[in-house]
Write a protein that holds these residues in place. Sequence first.
Motif, PDB file in Angstrom:
ATOM      1  N   GLY A 184       0.805  -1.216   0.000  1.00 12.00           N
ATOM      2  CA  GLY A 184       0.000   0.000   0.000  1.00 12.00           C
ATOM      3  C   GLY A 184       0.834   1.260   0.000  1.00 12.00           C
ATOM      4  O   GLY A 184       0.391   2.317  -0.441  1.00 12.00           O
ATOM      5  N   LEU A 185       2.059   1.145   0.480  1.00  6.64           N
ATOM      6  CA  LEU A 185       2.951   2.306   0.500  1.00  6.64           C
ATOM      7  C   LEU A 185       3.192   2.844  -0.912  1.00  6.64           C
ATOM      8  O   LEU A 185       3.468   4.018  -1.093  1.00  6.64           O
ATOM      9  CB  LEU A 185       4.298   1.937   1.131  1.00  6.64           C
ATOM     10  CG  LEU A 185       4.479   2.218   2.611  1.00  6.64           C
ATOM     11  CD1 LEU A 185       5.916   1.937   3.010  1.00  6.64           C
ATOM     12  CD2 LEU A 185       4.144   3.674   2.941  1.00  6.64           C
TER      13      LEU A 185
ATOM     14  N   PHE B 247       1.081   3.445  -3.082  1.00  4.52           N
ATOM     15  CA  PHE B 247       0.093   4.472  -3.370  1.00  4.52           C
ATOM     16  C   PHE B 247       0.518   5.816  -2.790  1.00  4.52           C
ATOM     17  O   PHE B 247       0.269   6.867  -3.354  1.00  4.52           O
ATOM     18  CB  PHE B 247      -1.264   4.084  -2.764  1.00  4.52           C
ATOM     19  CG  PHE B 247      -2.010   3.052  -3.544  1.00  4.52           C
ATOM     20  CD1 PHE B 247      -3.011   3.426  -4.420  1.00  4.52           C
ATOM     21  CD2 PHE B 247      -1.717   1.709  -3.410  1.00  4.52           C
ATOM     22  CE1 PHE B 247      -3.711   2.495  -5.143  1.00  4.52           C
ATOM     23  CE2 PHE B 247      -2.411   0.756  -4.135  1.00  4.52           C
ATOM     24  CZ  PHE B 247      -3.404   1.140  -5.006  1.00  4.52           C
ATOM     25  N   VAL B 248       1.113   5.732  -1.622  1.00  2.60           N
ATOM     26  CA  VAL B 248       1.409   6.954  -0.870  1.00  2.60           C
ATOM     27  C   VAL B 248       2.799   7.489  -1.193  1.00  2.60           C
ATOM     28  O   VAL B 248       3.044   8.698  -1.098  1.00  2.60           O
ATOM     29  CB  VAL B 248       1.276   6.673   0.647  1.00  2.60           C
ATOM     30  CG1 VAL B 248       1.516   7.925   1.452  1.00  2.60           C
ATOM     31  CG2 VAL B 248      -0.093   6.099   0.957  1.00  2.60           C
TER      32      VAL B 248
END
Lengths: 314, 284
Positions: free
Chosen positions: A29-30, A32-33
């Motif tokens: 998910g990192l 995405f950020v």
Amino acid sequence: MTRIAEERTGTAAVTPPPRLPRRRRNWRGLLFVAPAAIYVAATVVYPLLYNITQSFFDVGMREVTQGGAAFVGLDNYADQFGRPEFWHSLRVSLVYAFGTVAVTFLLGLGLALIFRRFYRGRNILRAVVLIAWVLPTVVSANVWRWLLDGSYGLLNAVLNTLGLVEGDVFWLGRPTTAVIAVILATAWSFGPLAMILLSAGMEGISPTLYEAARIDGASPWQQFRRLTLPLLRPVSLTVILLIFIFTFKTFDTIFLMTGGGPGGATETLPVYAYNEAFAFSRFDTAAVATVVLMVVPIVLSFVYFRAIRSEERA
Amino acid sequence: MSAVAVVPARIRRQRRWLAVSGLVVTIVYLIPVYWMLNTSFKEAGDIFAVPPDLVPLPPTVASYVDAVFSDADIARGLVNSGIIAIGTTLVTLLIALPAAYGLARLQIPLLPVILMLFLIVQMVPSVNLALPMFVLFSSAGLVNSYVGLIIANCALAIPLAVTILRPYYLSVPTEVVEAAKIDGCNEFTAFWRVALPMSRPGMVTVTVISFLGAWGEFVFGLALATDDAIQPITVVLSEITNAYGVRWNDLMAVSAVIALPVIATFIFLQRYVVAGLTEGATKT
């Protein structure tokens, strides 16, 4: 997140089937950020840190274009802290910020009260007032300059007609009135923001409290004084801190209305730092000024976030 | 029992009184905006009338024709601002949309740290960024370039956009995203096909706010665009102010043209703008 999960399991009578542990971290998910985090690190955090290092070097225009700045330790700080102009601009900044907060709060509170009760057209009026807030600063600053113009400005025309002043008054040309003018112009822009926040706060107050107060014979003023104001405290704190931070960092309104004048009377810290860098090519001492400029909002934002946290917990 | 709620005369009177005072307050509050428009439609000679005319009769568009649309500097400034604002908006959407989704929906590590970072940077004064950026951009050859100005504007726009967007993704039910994954979506396609369409109001808000923010931006333009050819309209306006001197009607016409997209967007998309700006200002 975890707290909600705990509460759920705590209150659930039937235990749900065991699920994947909630604390599992999603490393993918990192992705995405990461772009945003790296962007902010590169364009905000790095320049800010770079700025701090600049404050320890001797940086003029030549060093900016060719490099090779010499380390000077705390010389720039000693230079700035020994200069009355620096302290003057810090003082002006504080006067400007406190003044603007006070006026903005009163404007916002007044507007929120005027638009509190429903009537046909209220929502439209309330929305239209917000134009003052969304107007680009260059526009509002120029309009205020024109309104306050000594010879042909609207304000003087009105005051002359009412017989309150005689002849031309150059509001932006005198130290005291110039400070008041930039405060009012800034508060005019922020007023509608304060109004929205305070309106939201007022809507959160239960009408039954007012009914009870009325039954007990409280006058409208007493209701306002003893009910509305105390119950608005948390929102008021938000408004005051936010407007303070926003005002403390405001550059364009003052730069465009007075340029920091007359004679430095409205030279706030941002204007001072800008002039140090771009008018005098002293990028090192400008860095010192901006470091100081940054400390106040950061400390206040911590206060703000703490306050909000404890509010949410309560 | 009467089904029709009759508003008592006392309440009706009170409402009428409130409506009148609300109207008066609104009018008074917006006098500066009216005065800008009023002046911009006046003849050059009429702006010096004492007392000033409250209505520009007959109104003339001379200032708009002469000062705004025949002036190459102004036209170029408007184009520059358009380019910078569109570029800023696109880059902001590209970077902020997935970030907001990730921060809202995925249990990513370091979440509180990243959230705090995005909030704190919004409190940073523009001047604090403009100075080091000027120094850094000078050595990178980015001063006086659209790229440099877009990079700088995005530094403010992206954290704000993430803060505004995150609540929209928080309101997308987890079940929907999970269902999409069961149906064969991976993390990215679940975001692209499911969460993104559901957050359309948030996207409108962020598009509008990023665009208007960059359109009205002044400090970066002033510090990072010393060359006339690249300056945004806000900086052009500040530079012509002295040259215009007392040509207030022309100055107000230029101001009105700068304000026009802002006011127009605001009128048509008021709901989105207000929601976004208040969220951005206060959300934790």
